[in-house]
Design an enzyme around this catalytic site. Structure first.
Site, mmCIF file in Angstrom:
data_model
loop_
_atom_site.group_PDB
_atom_site.id
_atom_site.type_symbol
_atom_site.label_atom_id
_atom_site.label_comp_id
_atom_site.label_asym_id
_atom_site.label_seq_id
_atom_site.Cartn_x
_atom_site.Cartn_y
_atom_site.Cartn_z
ATOM 1 N N HIS A 298 0.823 -1.196 0.000
ATOM 2 C CA HIS A 298 0.000 0.000 0.000
ATOM 3 C C HIS A 298 0.865 1.258 0.000
ATOM 4 C CE1 HIS A 298 -3.897 -2.083 1.584
ATOM 5 N NE2 HIS A 298 -3.352 -2.701 0.547
ATOM 6 N N GLU A 300 0.763 3.866 1.887
ATOM 7 C CA GLU A 300 1.212 4.238 3.224
ATOM 8 C C GLU A 300 2.410 3.381 3.657
ATOM 9 O OE1 GLU A 300 -3.382 4.373 3.278
ATOM 10 O OE2 GLU A 300 -1.767 3.330 2.217
ATOM 11 N N CYS A 325 -6.355 1.749 5.191
ATOM 12 C CA CYS A 325 -7.072 0.538 5.598
ATOM 13 C C CYS A 325 -6.670 0.171 7.021
ATOM 14 C CB CYS A 325 -6.766 -0.603 4.639
ATOM 15 S SG CYS A 325 -5.066 -1.198 4.745
ATOM 16 N N CYS A 328 -2.887 -0.858 7.379
ATOM 17 C CA CYS A 328 -1.960 0.276 7.373
ATOM 18 C C CYS A 328 -2.102 1.119 8.639
ATOM 19 C CB CYS A 328 -2.207 1.155 6.147
ATOM 20 S SG CYS A 328 -1.639 0.432 4.595
#
Length: 382
Positions: A298, A300, A325, A328
């Site tokens: 992801h 992040e 999410c 994360c």
């Protein structure tokens, strides 16, 4: 601040300018150089030309009482400039507006008064626009409306006078106004930062929707920090190779220095997701399904890995164009991020918010002032 407004015949550009004058303290500026005098200004808004009879005062009064925004703007533009106004940088006879012979003269005047508010609807060419765009305090706004709406406004304005023309003639005039290779205004309209679609049928309704828009918002001229960093996050998202969605992220230190950026996609050394590198994403599963088999990192996560724990200090802020999410969010808590700012929601927003609340991480959604094409009838959507 200087706002330039351009638009089609009877689109309502002069009414938008009048709104800024009445409700936000703007002062009108006019260009009166070659090709930009009162006769051109009038013909652009639908008059057959300087040799044709002007609409009777009753027709103008009817336009005002009807409250149609396009009609109000036509009424304003039908008033000729006073002779003493047509001076380079000179004041008008009544002090209500200022007139200039060139775009350079207008810009020179505003530059020393840039903290005041000015508006002009007289931008005749791209060359004049390029002059105004030199300054960071200039904003270009366009106003448009469906062709049939603009024709009906013109017809109402003309009333029973001989100035009325058929739809076919109005289309021809509108096309010439917008697309003439030598003086059409479409190239200017296409460069506007804010493009208003004005289908309002009353002046009160138009003013109400313009009030929600907050046209003079300084963020449109010089982006604030939230706007700036979110734009960087959106730019980072363009590098994404994930088949599911594009996500970008920027990690910022306490002194508003960028620590790292990230976007989602497969790890280094693994075939890009867009090339089939992640079977889960390419299988088209729904949001949150099969995450344990996903090979994409992801945005992040990439930003945090790039920064490393030693570079993240108290007060660090993570900007992400999509709410993190749950997976994360726990990593964001672990590295000591103080605040998370996101633009768009995700399917796990409530769960993420609960984790951040418990860990003492501030979470907020960033909603920028609307730009681009804005349908004034749908302002509640922006």
């Amino acid at each position: 601040m200087l706002i330039g407004i351009c638009g089609g015949i009877c689109s309502g550009k002069k009414t938008v300018a009048q709104y800024l004058v009445e409700h936000h303290g703007f002062k009108r500026l006019h260009l009166t150089g070659p090709g930009q005098g009162s006769s051109r200004s009038t013909s652009e808004l639908g008059n057959p030309g300087p040799s044709s009879p002007s609409p009777p005062p009753a027709a103008l009064a009817g336009a005002l009482t009807t409250g149609s925004d396009g009609l109000q703007s036509v009424s304003d533009s039908s008033l000729p400039l006073r002779p003493q106004q047509e001076l380079s940088g000179g004041r008008s006879g009544n002090g209500s507006s200022l007139c200039f012979a060139t775009a350079e003269a207008l810009l020179e005047f505003v530059t020393t008064r840039w903290q005041a508010r000015f508006v002009t609807t007289d931008i005749p060419t791209e060359a004049a626009l390029d002059v105004l765009l030199r300054r960071p305090f200039f904003l270009l706004l366009s106003v448009d409306a469906p062709l049939t709406v603009r024709w009906r406004r013109f017809q109402l304005r003309c009333g029973d006078s001989s100035a009325a023309i058929s739809l076919e003639d109005f289309v021809a005039r509108s096309d010439a106004h917008l697309y003439d290779p030598d003086g059409g205004l479409q190239p200017l309209i296409s460069r506007a930062s804010v493009r208003l679609l004005n289908t309002s049928s009353s002046l009160a309704h138009l003013y109400a929707t313009l009030g929600k828009l907050d046209i003079p918002n300084p963020d449109r001229l010089r982006p604030g920090w939230d706007t700036y960093f979110m734009a960087l996050a959106s730019l980072a998202a363009q590098r994404s190779n994930c088949m599911k969605r594009r996500v970008g992220c920027v990690l910022v230190g306490r002194e508003r220095r960028v620590i790292s950026t990230g976007y989602n996609g497969t790890p280094r050394g693994i075939r890009n997701c867009t090339d089939g590198g992640c079977p889960r994403c390419n299988a088209g599963h729904g949001s949150g399904v099969g995450l344990a088999t996903c090979l994409c990192i992801h945005a992040e996560e990439n930003a945090l890995l790039e920064a490393g724990r030693e570079r993240i200090r108290d007060g660090a802020v993570l900007y992400c164009d999509t709410c993190p999410c749950l997976t994360c969010s726990i990593k964001i808590c672990q590295v000591g991020i103080s605040e998370v700012v996101y633009a768009h929601g995700y399917s796990m927003d409530k769960e993420t918010a609960a984790v951040f609340s418990q860990a003492g991480v501030k979470l907020r959604q960033f909603v920028p002032p609307p730009n681009g094409l804005i349908h004034l009838e749908k302002m509640e959507l922006y």
